[in-house]
Design an enzyme around this catalytic site. Structure first.
Site, PDB file in Angstrom:
ATOM      1  N   CYS A  56      -7.469  13.357  -3.168  1.00  0.00           N
ATOM      2  CA  CYS A  56      -7.092  12.250  -4.176  1.00  0.00           C
ATOM      3  C   CYS A  56      -8.198  11.669  -4.838  1.00  0.00           C
ATOM      4  O   CYS A  56      -9.211  11.574  -3.707  1.00  0.00           O
ATOM      5  CB  CYS A  56      -6.489  11.226  -3.180  1.00  0.00           C
ATOM      6  SG  CYS A  56      -6.495   9.590  -3.782  1.00  0.00           S
ATOM      7  N   TRP A  89       1.769  10.775   3.533  1.00  0.00           N
ATOM      8  CA  TRP A  89       0.498  11.283   3.941  1.00  0.00           C
ATOM      9  C   TRP A  89       0.375  11.624   5.226  1.00  0.00           C
ATOM     10  O   TRP A  89       0.915  10.689   6.160  1.00  0.00           O
ATOM     11  CB  TRP A  89      -0.790  10.658   3.443  1.00  0.00           C
ATOM     12  CG  TRP A  89      -0.930  10.503   2.186  1.00  0.00           C
ATOM     13  CD1 TRP A  89      -1.347   9.030   1.639  1.00  0.00           C
ATOM     14  CD2 TRP A  89      -0.967  11.181   0.989  1.00  0.00           C
ATOM     15  NE1 TRP A  89      -1.343   9.263   0.106  1.00  0.00           N
ATOM     16  CE2 TRP A  89      -1.138  10.497  -0.157  1.00  0.00           C
ATOM     17  CE3 TRP A  89      -0.574  12.590   0.855  1.00  0.00           C
ATOM     18  CZ2 TRP A  89      -1.194  11.095  -1.545  1.00  0.00           C
ATOM     19  CZ3 TRP A  89      -0.883  13.195  -0.462  1.00  0.00           C
ATOM     20  CH2 TRP A  89      -1.021  12.420  -1.683  1.00  0.00           C
ATOM     21  N   ARG A 118       3.435   0.450  -0.492  1.00  0.00           N
ATOM     22  CA  ARG A 118       3.090   1.971  -0.634  1.00  0.00           C
ATOM     23  C   ARG A 118       1.949   1.968   0.615  1.00  0.00           C
ATOM     24  O   ARG A 118       0.975   1.140   0.370  1.00  0.00           O
ATOM     25  CB  ARG A 118       2.560   2.300  -1.845  1.00  0.00           C
ATOM     26  CG  ARG A 118       3.420   1.716  -2.926  1.00  0.00           C
ATOM     27  CD  ARG A 118       3.223   2.452  -4.321  1.00  0.00           C
ATOM     28  NE  ARG A 118       3.573   3.893  -4.403  1.00  0.00           N
ATOM     29  CZ  ARG A 118       4.451   4.583  -4.781  1.00  0.00           C
ATOM     30  NH1 ARG A 118       5.279   3.795  -5.317  1.00  0.00           N
ATOM     31  NH2 ARG A 118       4.645   5.721  -4.686  1.00  0.00           N
ATOM     32  N   THR A 120      -1.004   3.750   0.648  1.00  0.00           N
ATOM     33  CA  THR A 120      -2.177   4.432  -0.165  1.00  0.00           C
ATOM     34  C   THR A 120      -3.262   4.885   0.485  1.00  0.00           C
ATOM     35  O   THR A 120      -3.751   4.065   1.436  1.00  0.00           O
ATOM     36  CB  THR A 120      -2.340   4.009  -1.429  1.00  0.00           C
ATOM     37  OG1 THR A 120      -3.054   2.768  -1.094  1.00  0.00           O
ATOM     38  CG2 THR A 120      -1.351   3.679  -2.286  1.00  0.00           C
ATOM     39  N   VAL A 121      -4.104   5.809  -0.095  1.00  0.00           N
ATOM     40  CA  VAL A 121      -5.532   6.077   0.560  1.00  0.00           C
ATOM     41  C   VAL A 121      -6.450   5.861  -0.718  1.00  0.00           C
ATOM     42  O   VAL A 121      -5.966   6.062  -1.826  1.00  0.00           O
ATOM     43  CB  VAL A 121      -5.628   7.610   1.067  1.00  0.00           C
ATOM     44  CG1 VAL A 121      -5.092   8.148   2.464  1.00  0.00           C
ATOM     45  CG2 VAL A 121      -5.083   8.653  -0.233  1.00  0.00           C
ATOM     46  N   GLU A 136      -8.773  -0.792  -1.800  1.00  0.00           N
ATOM     47  CA  GLU A 136      -8.905  -0.459  -3.118  1.00  0.00           C
ATOM     48  C   GLU A 136     -10.275   0.351  -3.265  1.00  0.00           C
ATOM     49  O   GLU A 136     -11.242  -0.485  -3.093  1.00  0.00           O
ATOM     50  CB  GLU A 136      -8.792  -1.928  -3.856  1.00  0.00           C
ATOM     51  CG  GLU A 136      -9.417  -1.829  -5.082  1.00  0.00           C
ATOM     52  CD  GLU A 136      -8.710  -0.709  -6.190  1.00  0.00           C
ATOM     53  OE1 GLU A 136      -7.264  -0.806  -6.121  1.00  0.00           O
ATOM     54  OE2 GLU A 136      -9.442  -0.213  -6.862  1.00  0.00           O
ATOM     55  N   SER A 137     -10.118   1.489  -3.771  1.00  0.00           N
ATOM     56  CA  SER A 137     -11.296   2.373  -3.823  1.00  0.00           C
ATOM     57  C   SER A 137     -12.461   1.849  -4.775  1.00  0.00           C
ATOM     58  O   SER A 137     -13.714   1.803  -4.184  1.00  0.00           O
ATOM     59  CB  SER A 137     -10.862   3.748  -4.383  1.00  0.00           C
ATOM     60  OG  SER A 137     -10.350   3.509  -5.794  1.00  0.00           O
ATOM     61  N   TYR A 184      -2.885  10.275 -15.037  1.00  0.00           N
ATOM     62  CA  TYR A 184      -1.442   9.822 -14.378  1.00  0.00           C
ATOM     63  C   TYR A 184      -0.644   9.430 -15.322  1.00  0.00           C
ATOM     64  O   TYR A 184       0.724   9.597 -14.978  1.00  0.00           O
ATOM     65  CB  TYR A 184      -2.039   8.979 -13.170  1.00  0.00           C
ATOM     66  CG  TYR A 184      -2.580   9.497 -12.075  1.00  0.00           C
ATOM     67  CD1 TYR A 184      -1.693  10.119 -10.695  1.00  0.00           C
ATOM     68  CD2 TYR A 184      -3.858   9.800 -11.731  1.00  0.00           C
ATOM     69  CE1 TYR A 184      -2.152  10.701  -9.741  1.00  0.00           C
ATOM     70  CE2 TYR A 184      -4.522  10.293 -10.767  1.00  0.00           C
ATOM     71  CZ  TYR A 184      -3.815  10.779  -9.661  1.00  0.00           C
ATOM     72  OH  TYR A 184      -4.121  11.409  -8.522  1.00  0.00           O
TER      73      TYR A 184
HETATM   74  N1  LIG Z   1      -5.709   1.530  -6.176  1.00  0.00           N
HETATM   75  C1  LIG Z   1      -5.701   2.622  -5.285  1.00  0.00           C
HETATM   76  C2  LIG Z   1      -4.893   3.624  -5.757  1.00  0.00           C
HETATM   77  C3  LIG Z   1      -4.946   4.657  -4.457  1.00  0.00           C
HETATM   78  C4  LIG Z   1      -3.886   5.801  -4.847  1.00  0.00           C
HETATM   79  O1  LIG Z   1      -3.131   5.866  -5.747  1.00  0.00           O
HETATM   80  N2  LIG Z   1      -3.872   6.747  -3.800  1.00  0.00           N
HETATM   81  C5  LIG Z   1      -2.933   7.809  -4.042  1.00  0.00           C
HETATM   82  C6  LIG Z   1      -3.160   9.091  -3.544  1.00  0.00           C
HETATM   83  S1  LIG Z   1      -4.158   9.743  -4.920  1.00  0.00           S
HETATM   84  C7  LIG Z   1      -1.691   7.344  -2.691  1.00  0.00           C
HETATM   85  O2  LIG Z   1      -2.029   7.095  -1.712  1.00  0.00           O
HETATM   86  N3  LIG Z   1      -0.475   7.486  -3.401  1.00  0.00           N
HETATM   87  C8  LIG Z   1       0.578   6.999  -2.436  1.00  0.00           C
HETATM   88  C9  LIG Z   1       1.760   6.382  -3.026  1.00  0.00           C
HETATM   89  O3  LIG Z   1       1.219   5.814  -3.939  1.00  0.00           O
HETATM   90  O4  LIG Z   1       2.419   5.842  -2.225  1.00  0.00           O
HETATM   91  C10 LIG Z   1      -7.239   2.875  -5.337  1.00  0.00           C
HETATM   92  O5  LIG Z   1      -7.901   2.826  -6.018  1.00  0.00           O
HETATM   93  O6  LIG Z   1      -7.865   2.734  -4.155  1.00  0.00           O
END
Ligand SMILES: N[C@@H](CCC(=O)N[C@@H](CS)C(=O)NCC(=O)O)C(=O)O
Length: 310
Positions: A56, A89, A118, A120-121, A136-137, A184
């Site tokens: 990711c 994940w 969601r 997210t990672v 938030e990365s 994206y």
């Molecule tokens: N704003 C977040 C976006 C992170 C993100 O979208 N990660 C994706 C992986 S590339 C994810 O975990 N997606 C799972 C989902 O959206 O449910 C960041 O930059 O940390």
């Protein structure tokens, strides 16, 4: 991918499409900061942990900074499998070692057993309070850039220097909108118009950056900054994934006069090559949905000399 609703996993896609068919990214909910002055999230060696998928591009930023800043001894990591499954994940049957989480959604319910949203990672986890500090990365890398500088063995490089902040912020805004998220917006568009708009703005920015890099080695001068690392996370994935899977196919990164050697230059920067996992990149983009066949090519030589200075 599904989501949590009041702590229960639902295998239903959240609506992320606007009225014109355009992809809309969801805001990250956890936004606290680790800082030397923080009472809640103080700087301590071994206290924080990252949950990451190395394929990711957003999570990758944090792995890259952990390496650039030599934070491996202070911040531990759990890696998900590259490809998502029916529950998002996954860490696989073996589970990861910190929370014994099977899926990423277990990490979120460990922090809040009624979490909705969601999963997210990346996630920056606090082992002391057993909670998520931040997911938030862009903010996690700012913390990694300087918050831990007082700990032993940390590399004191500053990728967000005071004097360049305005320039970096401006580049970040453009690159986030049109490149990092732009790919994206191409890949997830639900209308021809939304896709073509995203495609045009993406390649307009890449052309602009290519010209800028004719004049200077990095985006803000002679040394790499946050703006370069954030761009790099997308460029390193471009020919492998976005060109084909997200239809970003006006041309390959390899065909840009300056962007291609610039990407190799950053790849060859000390420590960086070790952070890039090409199989994980293919895995996340091609392995998450049937038929789960990873492309063999393209053949790319990131070690080819870049001729962009020392
Ligand atoms: N704003 C977040 C976006 C992170 C993100 O979208 N990660 C994706 C992986 S590339 C994810 O975990 N997606 C799972 C989902 O959206 O449910 C960041 O930059 O940390």
């Amino acid at each position: 991918m599904g989501q949590l609703v009041s702590g229960q996993w639902r295998d239903e896609e959240l609506r992320r499409i606007g009225s014109k068919g355009e992809f809309i990214r969801t805001e990250s909910p956890y936004r606290a900061w680790v800082a030397p002055s923080s009472r809640e999230f103080a700087v301590e060696s071994g206290r924080y942990h990252l949950f990451v998928n190395s394929g990711c591009p957003w999570a990758y930023r944090t792995l890259l900074y952990r390496k650039l800043k030599s934070l491996e001894q202070h911040i531990s990591v759990s890696l998900t499998a590259p490809a998502a499954g029916p529950e998002g994940w996954t860490f696989g049957e073996a589970r990861e070692s910190l929370l014994h989480a099977h899926h990423m959604h277990d990490v979120y319910t460990n922090a809040d057993n009624l979490f909705t949203g969601r999963c997210t990672v990346p996630v920056l986890w606090d082992k002391t309070q057993q909670t998520i500090v931040n997911n938030e990365s862009s903010e996690i890398i700012r913390m990694l850039n300087s918050a831990f500088d007082g700990l032993p063995g940390v590399t004191l490089a500053d990728y967000y220097p005071e004097a360049l902040r305005e320039q970096i912020d401006e580049l970040n805004e453009l690159v986030y909108r049109t490149v990092n998220n732009g790919v994206y917006r191409c890949g997830f568009a639900q209308s021809q118009t939304a896709y073509e708009q995203a495609y045009d703005t993406l390649f307009n920015t890449l052309d602009l950056l290519d010209s800028r890099l004719a004049e200077q080695r990095y985006l803000c001068g002679d040394s790499p900054t946050e703006a370069d690392w954030r761009l790099f996370a997308t460029l390193i994935r471009f020919d492998l994934a976005y060109y084909s899977q997200f239809r970003c196919n006006r041309n390959m990164l390899q065909e840009f006069t300056h962007l291609w050697p610039y990407t190799r230059d950053l790849y060859q920067y000390p420590g960086v090559a070790e952070t890039v996992d090409f199989e994980a990149i293919k895995g996340i983009y091609f392995g998450s949905r049937p038929p789960r066949i990873l492309p063999k090519g393209p053949v790319l030589d990131f070690y080819e000399p870049h001729h962009r200075g020392a």
